[in-house]
Design an enzyme around this catalytic site. Structure first.
Site, mmCIF file in Angstrom:
data_model
loop_
_atom_site.group_PDB
_atom_site.id
_atom_site.type_symbol
_atom_site.label_atom_id
_atom_site.label_comp_id
_atom_site.label_asym_id
_atom_site.label_seq_id
_atom_site.Cartn_x
_atom_site.Cartn_y
_atom_site.Cartn_z
ATOM 1 N N GLU A 80 -62.794 9.863 170.231
ATOM 2 C CA GLU A 80 -62.834 10.115 171.807
ATOM 3 C C GLU A 80 -63.520 9.050 172.456
ATOM 4 O O GLU A 80 -64.779 8.748 172.327
ATOM 5 C CB GLU A 80 -62.988 11.524 172.145
ATOM 6 C CG GLU A 80 -62.327 12.570 171.221
ATOM 7 C CD GLU A 80 -60.818 12.463 171.469
ATOM 8 O OE1 GLU A 80 -60.303 11.717 172.467
ATOM 9 O OE2 GLU A 80 -60.092 13.320 170.868
ATOM 10 N N CYS A 147 -64.294 21.445 171.729
ATOM 11 C CA CYS A 147 -64.387 20.038 171.333
ATOM 12 C C CYS A 147 -64.995 19.428 172.382
ATOM 13 O O CYS A 147 -66.109 18.781 172.567
ATOM 14 C CB CYS A 147 -63.135 19.542 170.859
ATOM 15 S SG CYS A 147 -62.689 20.164 169.283
ATOM 16 N N HIS A 171 -61.675 13.668 166.503
ATOM 17 C CA HIS A 171 -61.016 14.855 166.267
ATOM 18 C C HIS A 171 -59.908 14.355 165.091
ATOM 19 O O HIS A 171 -59.482 13.112 164.853
ATOM 20 C CB HIS A 171 -59.782 14.892 167.489
ATOM 21 C CG HIS A 171 -60.002 15.936 168.481
ATOM 22 N ND1 HIS A 171 -60.153 15.887 169.921
ATOM 23 C CD2 HIS A 171 -60.155 17.271 168.007
ATOM 24 C CE1 HIS A 171 -60.334 17.160 170.381
ATOM 25 N NE2 HIS A 171 -60.559 17.926 169.442
HETATM 26 N N1 PCA Z 1 -60.883 22.173 167.749
HETATM 27 C C1 PCA Z 1 -60.901 22.886 168.975
HETATM 28 C C2 PCA Z 1 -62.064 23.790 169.182
HETATM 29 C C3 PCA Z 1 -62.553 23.661 167.682
HETATM 30 C C4 PCA Z 1 -61.916 22.587 166.856
HETATM 31 O O1 PCA Z 1 -62.087 22.386 165.805
HETATM 32 C C5 PCA Z 1 -60.848 21.561 170.255
HETATM 33 O O2 PCA Z 1 -60.179 20.754 169.825
HETATM 34 O O3 PCA Z 1 -61.215 22.077 171.285
#
Ligand code: PCA
Length: 212
Positions: A80, A147, A171
């Site tokens: 990100e 996240c 991610h």
């Molecule tokens: N993904 C979520 C919250 C926890 C996770 O592993 C997110 O993308 O916000």
């Protein structure tokens, strides 16, 4: 020896496992360059995750903080570029899917609207691809849920407390094992081992730029 703090999240949204937790646990205790990895798992809850993150930063004084999270349906590892000062308002059970059009609130009153990652997202994504031979790309931002919240807090704490660590967020898609076990074969996935290798490559690359 300096420290890399690697955070994952507990399962949420109906999934039985979370690859971010599995990878943080797998890499916990490993040494990369001259840094020791401390892997921790955060709950998918705003206040608690912020407290645990702050406590871990105070305790370990990391040179680098990398947070991981699941983005089911993403087709590759996404590094990100920035975090936004926005989150959905608290909701009940994190096991339930996020409601559509949930109301939103700022994370830090008077905080910056967005904070850029302090790792080089493009370069780290390229290093993941080259070293682990899996698809990875830079991605603009991490949504408005737990996240993005944890990423914004990691960047904000560094400014607030004048700390020198770099912070980034990656991610992850579902693991292939998870896609099979949870009958999500229609969603993209990567083997857990490949993602472990990818995150290891990301940590190596990002750590170069830190003060350590
Ligand atoms: N993904 C979520 C919250 C926890 C996770 O592993 C997110 O993308 O916000």
């Amino acid at each position: 020896m300096s420290t890399i703090l690697l955070t994952g999240f507990q399962p949420f949204g109906g999934y039985q496992t979370n690859p971010s937790q599995q990878i943080a646990e797998r890499l916990h205790g490993e040494t990369i360059s001259s840094a020791q990895i401390v892997g921790i798992t955060l709950p998918v809850a705003f206040a608690e995750s912020a407290e645990l993150l702050a406590a871990a930063i105070a305790e370990h004084k990391p040179a680098l903080v990398i947070s991981l999270g699941l983005a089911a349906g993403s087709v590759c590892l996404e590094v990100e570029r920035f975090a936004v000062n926005l989150r959905v308002v608290e909701r009940g059970d994190p096991a339930l899917p996020l409601p559509r059009n949930a109301p939103q609130a700022v994370i830090v009153a008077d905080g910056m609207t967005a904070l850029f990652s302090t790792i080089d997202a493009e370069r780290v994504a390229a290093a993941i691809g080259a070293k682990a031979d899996i698809p990875a790309q830079a991605h603009s931002y991490a949504g408005a849920y737990a996240c993005n919240f944890v990423f914004y807090q990691a960047l904000h704490y560094a400014l607030q407390w004048d700390l020198q660590y770099c912070a980034g967020f990656i991610h992850l898609p579902l693991t292939s094992e998870q896609a099979r076990a949870e009958n999500k074969m229609h969603l993209a996935s990567l083997p857990l081992e490949s993602m472990v290798a990818g995150v290891r490559a990301a940590l190596e690359e990002a750590y170069h730029d830190t003060r350590h």
